[in-house]
Design an enzyme around this catalytic site. Structure first.
Site, PDB file in Angstrom:
ATOM      1  N   GLU A  97      -4.813   1.816   2.573  1.00 38.46           N
ATOM      2  CA  GLU A  97      -4.937   0.627   3.420  1.00 38.46           C
ATOM      3  C   GLU A  97      -5.150   1.019   4.868  1.00 38.46           C
ATOM      4  OE1 GLU A  97      -3.580  -2.649   6.107  1.00 38.46           O
ATOM      5  OE2 GLU A  97      -2.701  -0.665   5.877  1.00 38.46           O
ATOM      6  N   GLU A  98      -4.429   2.069   5.304  1.00 37.88           N
ATOM      7  CA  GLU A  98      -4.344   2.368   6.736  1.00 37.88           C
ATOM      8  C   GLU A  98      -5.677   2.783   7.352  1.00 37.88           C
ATOM      9  OE1 GLU A  98      -2.109   1.465   8.514  1.00 37.88           O
ATOM     10  OE2 GLU A  98      -0.168   1.586   7.540  1.00 37.88           O
ATOM     11  N   ASP A 118       6.260   0.516   6.677  1.00 38.34           N
ATOM     12  CA  ASP A 118       4.811   0.343   6.507  1.00 38.34           C
ATOM     13  C   ASP A 118       4.241   1.442   5.621  1.00 38.34           C
ATOM     14  OD1 ASP A 118       2.209  -0.474   6.778  1.00 38.34           O
ATOM     15  OD2 ASP A 118       1.977   0.219   8.838  1.00 38.34           O
ATOM     16  N   ASP A 144       3.320  -6.451   3.161  1.00 33.27           N
ATOM     17  CA  ASP A 144       2.916  -5.379   4.072  1.00 33.27           C
ATOM     18  C   ASP A 144       3.235  -5.769   5.507  1.00 33.27           C
ATOM     19  OD1 ASP A 144       1.835  -3.133   5.240  1.00 33.27           O
ATOM     20  OD2 ASP A 144      -0.235  -3.817   5.089  1.00 33.27           O
ATOM     21  N   HIS A 203       0.818  -1.218   0.000  1.00 30.58           N
ATOM     22  CA  HIS A 203       0.000   0.000   0.000  1.00 30.58           C
ATOM     23  C   HIS A 203       0.847   1.262   0.000  1.00 30.58           C
ATOM     24  CE1 HIS A 203       0.292   0.831   4.406  1.00 30.58           C
ATOM     25  NE2 HIS A 203       0.243  -0.471   4.548  1.00 30.58           N
ATOM     26  N   HIS A 214       3.739   2.555  12.641  1.00 30.20           N
ATOM     27  CA  HIS A 214       2.827   3.702  12.853  1.00 30.20           C
ATOM     28  C   HIS A 214       3.424   4.782  13.751  1.00 30.20           C
ATOM     29  CE1 HIS A 214      -0.966   1.042  11.921  1.00 30.20           C
ATOM     30  NE2 HIS A 214      -0.064   1.005  10.969  1.00 30.20           N
TER      31      HIS A 214
END
Lengths: 470, 470
Positions: free
Chosen positions: A327-328, A293, A355, A281, A425
């Site tokens: 995606e997130e 990520d 991912d 993503h 994140h």
């Protein structure tokens, strides 16, 4: 008769041996190209360092769409295009600010960040007594009498003794995703969630959350606190249960905006209307630069097609790289891609997602029926020389999930997971945390798997028997 | 008769199943202790951050001896002692200095470091034209006419396409170890060696070198240059073959000094006179703090015995942790330990070394006969839930190598190798490059292997058949 069988066995055996040997040579070529002439690391440097974070709807996300399309245009694919998709737009706004106020009037600043999708603190800030809980269920037991008017502090840590960190993550991320909804139902005024990481440090880790079917008026602000901050808050609460927490957040949900999945294709030589997808993503959270990520998955997926072109491998099936948007905090890109495919009746025989970070690849997880899985297992000897040992059943990737059905085999790259959630994140998900060789080995493993699928998928949902002898 | 066999199979099967189940429970206990109450990371922090580098004969090495002995004293072993060993003492002296001088008089500073054991630059510095070579053999082909009076620049890089970085290291470290000896024989005045790492960066990587049987008067100074420096030097030489190199080094070999191996023991309950060793090396190079090489192996080995005490496991054999001194530039500790063991007729049935970095453990390499190796292979199902997949034949560790013989099974921990040589022997081999969980998983894997050996070594050099059913 025995002679005839012997001859058949010999002939079949020799041909099978030759085929496996050819696969082994092709995989070696793939690894040589990835490790000696790889583009993935340089690409990631640009995506991470020049473009930076890529939250859906942000300028970074737009720039990433344009730049990755340019890169795909430059590697000589048969088609490259943008697939429109509307995405949610949430912005963090002014930096968050939080402190703990002990009973004797002292304040201690602690690092927090708004969870993605949270509302701002109403009227500028929230200050309230805190109730520490270990789970969403605990709120229900405590009820409105104990939760009402409080800030609920979810402090269940990731379990250190679970070896696969993704399992440990799965074991406590419900606090982040559903904590605010549950707490709001019992009258809480805010939610603070312990960051989902094993590491004891000062980074708050964001991530998506949901208010479920709460009305806007019922919603309460939700933030992640760093693990060190959570430990401190928990200690101070034990010393003085009247300890208060203050936090201020200016985040905001805006109307959906236009964005895109970026898609490139090498059209298949034998089965142009059967598709294999490799992707990751393109969006990321906004705190770091999203290198692990999922910048890693993006550049590895692009690299799969570049390697094929570079070693002059002409796939039988059409191979698509899909750089999914959102995606997130929405999965809109993954859903849109699958819907368009269904509408166009495009037959997807295989999809692979990366991912889970750009760390040393350990193997793949496969979402398929037993028969296909058993066939795939027979390929292990071809991968083990590259330290790919783990072939397992399990999930694949969020973005390719909507492709499930009709016998499509799904797979996910499984890199070493031990460091992943240290960065996930958070502001330290940055380029310097990615190792060049580890990233390249992932791209090579992915290309090798696509190569094998391209050669052994006989018809959609059914793999050919692989003639590999161990 | 058939009935009798059936009964035997059933009985044996059930008992075997129970035994394997018990092993599985014990290994789970070991991992829980390592991951939930581990001491290795905290120990490594002290060893790396408070004590720092530990070159043989240095103050750091002395402090490390005292401090590790103290720690072993504190965990309730049956015996802890220091084993005297004389070690070489080489010091780096004033910081090295080097620059490239192009034909037009411009100079560019480049990062170098003296190789361990090198003499200083005679008269303060060496400045000379440079001849770039790819191998030790190439010097012999070039001969004295082309090598005499020159600085020989060994520039063969680590091969990127070799998956196991230790193999790639083995493929070019001869330049560092033997380059100066070969170049001196043909009249060279100095040697510059490309740092043995895949990474393109500014860190020079030191390491041991040897002058063979050259007389002191024949010896020439030898330094490592960072990979970026090597690329630059190579480019400038192509532009102008008359380019000169200047380097100045103040390093020195001093007389041997007294040092120690640090040893702790849990005495065996059934076979107190049969020994199993687990260890790493306490010395390190002087540029970083030696966290990966081999601080990690030290604290993991200490942790093996601490875990056993902590879960109240009483080994049948005597288990010794041995913190070897002087692996890097002499191997005196490993040799001394083996010699004392031989003199005392101590029977060593197994030895395990961790000296390949504190990264995620992938498995073990075993140096044993076929029969034992096949037995060990049958244990794999017990290790795979912990992502330990790699059981392979091969070397074990330099320090335990001298114990080889008499059927002693030797083994080496095999962590993921991709990042190791980025840090190896360089200023960036520091504590921040070690991940807590990865380090702990290594300690747990080592403890589990020692546990299995303790239970399945029937007599020295012969393992019992393991009743594990896959």
């Amino acid at each position: 008769m025995i002679k005839k069988i012997l001859i058949l066995v010999l002939v079949f055996g020799v041909s099978a041996f030759a085929k496996a040997q050819n696969d082994s040579i092709q995989i070696r070529k793939i690894y040589d190209e990835a490790l000696k002439n790889g583009h993935s690391y340089e690409w990631l440097d640009y995506l991470s360092t020049h473009i930076g974070s890529r939250l859906s709807g942000s300028l970074g996300a737009e720039q990433a769409v344009d730049w990755t399309k340019e890169q795909l245009d430059s590697i000589g694919l048969d088609k490259v295009w943008l697939q429109p998709v509307m995405v949610p737009k949430w912005i963090r706004g002014v930096p968050e600010y939080a402190f703990i106020e002990t009973g004797i009037g002292e304040t201690t600043k602690v690092p927090i960040c708004a969870l993605g999708g949270s509302i701002a603190t109403p009227g500028g800030y929230v200050k309230a007594p805190v109730i520490e809980v270990q789970s969403v269920e605990e709120i229900e037991q405590l009820g409105a009498a104990k939760v009402g008017g409080k800030i609920v502090f979810f402090n269940r840590p990731m379990q250190a003794d679970v070896i696969d960190t993704f399992k440990a993550y799965g074991g406590c991320v419900d606090q982040r995703y559903s904590g605010a909804e549950a707490a709001a139902r019992y009258g809480a005024v805010g939610v603070i969630v312990r960051s989902v990481t094993h590491s004891l440090d000062d980074y708050p880790h964001t991530g998506s959350m949901s208010y479920g079917d709460l009305t806007p008026a019922q919603r309460i602000p939700a933030a992640a606190i760093s693990t060190n901050g959570a430990e401190l808050l928990s200690t101070l609460l034990k010393l003085n249960p009247a300890t208060k927490f203050f936090f201020s957040m200016g985040c905001k949900n805006l109307p959906d905006v236009q964005s895109y999945n970026v898609i490139g294709e090498i059209t298949g030589s034998e089965f142009p209307d059967r598709y294999m997808v490799v992707g990751g993503h393109l969006d990321s959270w906004d705190l770091g630069d999203g290198s692990h990520d999922d910048g890693a998955g993006i550049v590895q997926s692009m690299e799969v097609l570049r390697i094929m072109k570079s070693i002059n491998y002409k796939p039988k099936h059409s191979i698509r790289v899909v750089l999914f948007m959102n995606e997130e905090n929405g999965l809109r890109g993954g859903r849109e891609y699958a819907e368009v495919a269904r509408n166009k009746k495009e037959k997807h025989v295989f999809a692979l997602e990366s991912d889970a970070g750009g760390f040393t690849p350990r193997g793949f997880s496969f979402d398929s029926d037993d028969r296909n899985y058993n066939e795939i297992l027979s390929w292990k000897p071809l991968f083990e020389p590259y330290f790919i040992h783990l072939f397992t059943r399990g999930g694949s990737g969020a973005d390719i999930g909507p492709l499930k059905g009709d016998g499509t085999v799904l797979a996910g790259l499984r890199p070493d997971s031990q460091r992943y959630f240290d960065h996930h994140h958070a502001a330290n998900d940055t380029f310097d945390a990615v190792n060049k060789r580890e990233l390249e080995l992932g791209a090579a493993a992915m290309t090798s798997l696509i190569y094998m699928m391209d050669n052994y998928i006989q018809k959609p949902g059914k793999l050919m028997t692989l003639p590999v002898k161990e």
